[in-house]
Structures are given as C-alpha cells and as structure tokens.
Motif scaffolding. Structure first.
Motif, short mmCIF file in Angstrom:
data_model
loop_
_atom_site.label_atom_id
_atom_site.label_comp_id
_atom_site.label_asym_id
_atom_site.label_seq_id
_atom_site.Cartn_x
_atom_site.Cartn_y
_atom_site.Cartn_z
N ARG A 1 19.27 58.82 72.95
CA ARG A 1 18.30 58.45 73.99
C ARG A 1 18.12 56.94 74.10
N ALA A 2 18.54 56.21 73.07
CA ALA A 2 18.41 54.75 73.12
C ALA A 2 19.38 54.12 74.11
N PHE B 1 15.70 51.97 79.67
CA PHE B 1 14.50 51.67 78.89
C PHE B 1 14.85 51.34 77.44
N GLY B 2 15.82 52.06 76.89
CA GLY B 2 16.21 51.82 75.51
C GLY B 2 16.80 50.43 75.31
N PHE B 3 17.71 50.02 76.20
CA PHE B 3 18.29 48.69 76.09
C PHE B 3 17.25 47.60 76.32
N PRO C 1 17.74 41.63 80.09
CA PRO C 1 18.40 40.92 78.99
C PRO C 1 19.93 40.92 79.10
N ILE C 2 20.50 42.02 79.57
CA ILE C 2 21.96 42.08 79.70
C ILE C 2 22.43 41.14 80.80
N ILE C 3 21.73 41.14 81.95
CA ILE C 3 22.10 40.25 83.05
C ILE C 3 21.97 38.79 82.61
N ALA C 4 20.86 38.46 81.94
CA ALA C 4 20.65 37.09 81.49
C ALA C 4 21.72 36.66 80.49
N ALA C 5 22.08 37.55 79.56
CA ALA C 5 23.11 37.21 78.57
C ALA C 5 24.46 36.96 79.25
#
Length: 326
Positions: free
Chosen positions: A47-48, A52-54, A175-179
């Motif tokens: 479920r992670a 929401f999990g990321f 966070p993924i987009i920013a990274a």
C-alpha cells in the motif's frame, strides 16, 4: 588481412564490448540501488507504493536532495564540506524568523551567507588550506549563529513557502517532480555546458586548466557559491516542510549529503560527479531510512547503520566493476 590480425581485431572488439557493459552497469548502480529499496518496500507494504505513500515517504527528500547537490559542487572541486548540515540549520532559523517577519533583511542575510561560502572557496584556494579543516571550523560558526538567531525551537515558515512545499500536483507526488527538476537542471548546467566542464576540470585536472588560461580562483569561488545557494534552498525547503525551526535541525545532513553524492556515483576525485545520480542517491537514503526500517519493525536508532550498510554494499559493487573495467 591475416588470421592473426582478425583474431586481434575480434579480441579488441570483445574487450571494448565488455568495457562498455561495465561502464553501463557502473552508471546504473544508483538506479539499481533505488529500485531494490523500492522493491523491498513494495514487498513489505504494497500500500505504500501509491500517491499518498510516496508523498509521506519522500516528505524530506527535497531538502536532502538539495543538500546533496550542494555537497556535490564542493566534491566536484576536489574538496569536502563538513559544514553543510549546520549551514542548513542556520538557514532554517533565518527563514523561520527574519524571512518571515522582515523579508528584506532575511533575504539579505541569506544572500550574505552565500557570499560567505564564496569567500570560503577563495580562502581555501589562495591559502592552500585543507577544505575539511576550514569547513569543520565553519560548522561551529554556523551552529553558533543559528543559536543566536533562534535560541530555542520555534518560529514559523513564511506563508508562501508553506504553500509551495504543500503543493499537490495530480498523478505524480511533488517530491518526485521536484527531485527530477533539480537533477535535470543541475545535470544540464554542470555536464552539458562548456563552463560546467571547466568547473569539473578544476577538480579533475587543475594544472591543465590553469595552463589553458582559466582562473582556478574563480572556479573555486563559483563552486562554493553554488554550494551555498543550494544549501540555502535546502534550509528553506526543510522549514517549508517542518513549518518551524531548530538550531540543530540540519545537523544530520552533512553525512547524508556526502553519502548521497558517493551513492550516486561521485568520487572523492574532483570532476567525477553525477547530478542525477546524486539526486537518486538522496532519494535512496530518504527511502531507506525511516520508511524501510519502519516496515521491517527495526528501531529508528538503526537508521544510520542502515544507510551505512547500503553505502558499503554499493561501494563494494563499484569496486568490483572498476576491477572489471581495468
């Protein structure tokens, strides 16, 4: 062409193919490390692996990635910064106080701190001082200034910063987009531009760079100024997430930043760095810390040990690949 020549050509072609495969595997090591951590998380808690999990697991990934990029610029110049963690804490205290209550003064202080970083680069080069010693001393300076600005935990992040860090785009967590943006922008500037080659060359082969007429002093100043810039961005992002500050909030970022650079393919030999790899290394450390340990029911006290184990495994794999390259 004789049989001996054909045999030599075939052997040379096979060696080139093996070398290309080894280099490809070496370049893919950071991504493989991240993939293994993600697979472990998915196996322990499926479920992670969701929006929401990321968002929860990578909550602190942005400031870690920015601090790692800051350290990467210093390592690119064949130096090491032991003050980036306390500097992030100092920036956080300024952001939660002066930048909130008096934006112009707060912005001036942050710009001045970047200038101090640039002066450190000049001092290290002109006086031929060990960067480890200079930055270790500065770590106490930044820590003391942070305590003076904010003697006890408190303050509040500016509203615009809170809104930025709470941004929730559709489909892909922020966070993924920013990274991705951080990695791609720095990769283009450092790896795809002519001046980026000069900056990396200042650490890889400073003698040749000097003979070519480029100023080693200027490149060192630029590298440290860039480290200060990304350190400021890291501290601001951290306060935008935590909403308040503490003088000790960034102390752990020094080792995390160094580990992220090395995990991402960088080396303590100037010029051999990878911006995208450094960001991937930061994401790996962010995921391997609290989320993975929590799912494995391991106490948080083992967080540093887990990061160290991952780093040792990746470095051991890199050594084996390097032997194959030779």
């Amino acid at each position: 062409m004789t049989a001996a020549s054909l045999d030599t050509a075939a052997r040379t072609s096979a060696e080139r193919g093996a070398l290309a495969r080894a280099r490809l595997l070496r370049g893919l090591l950071p991504a493989l490390s991240l993939a293994l951590v993600l697979l472990a998380i998915a196996w322990l808690n499926p479920r992670a692996i969701s929006y929401f999990g990321f968002s929860l697991m990578l909550n602190l990934a942005i400031p870690i990635a920015l601090a790692t990029i800051a350290q990467m610029f210093v390592i690119a110049g064949n130096e090491l910064d032991l003050s980036i963690g306390t500097f992030v804490g100092f920036v956080g205290c300024v952001t939660a106080t002066w930048l909130k209550d008096a934006p112009l003064i707060g912005a001036a202080i942050l710009l001045g701190s970047i200038g101090v970083y640039a002066l450190l680069g000049a001092l290290i080069h002109l006086r031929n001082l060990p960067s480890i010693v200079v930055t270790l001393g500065m770590s106490f300076v930044w820590q003391g200034l942070a305590i003076l600005v904010l003697p006890k935990p408190g303050g509040k992040a500016p509203d615009w910063l809170l809104g930025l860090m709470a941004f929730k785009p559709p489909f892909v967590p922020f966070p993924i987009i920013a990274a991705l943006l951080i990695g791609l922008i720095v990769h283009f500037g450092l790896m795809r531009t002519s001046y980026g080659v000069i900056l990396r060359g200042s650490g890889g082969n400073p003698a040749a760079l000097g003979r070519a007429g480029w100023s080693l002093l200027r490149t060192k100043i630029v590298l440290f100024a860039l480290a200060g810039l990304f350190g400021v961005l890291s501290g601001m992002a951290l306060i935008g997430i935590t909403t308040s500050a503490d003088a000790n909030i960034g102390n752990g970022y020094t080792l995390l930043a160094i580990a992220g650079v090395i995990l991402g393919g960088g080396e303590f030999v100037g010029g051999r760095v990878s911006p995208i790899g450094a960001v991937i290394g930061a994401l790996t450390l962010a995921l391997a810390a609290s989320p993975l340990l929590t799912f494995m029911h391991i106490p948080p006290d083992w967080q540093v040990a887990a990061n160290g184990a991952i780093l040792i495994i990746v470095l051991a794999a890199r050594v084996l690949i390097s032997r194959k390259e030779r």
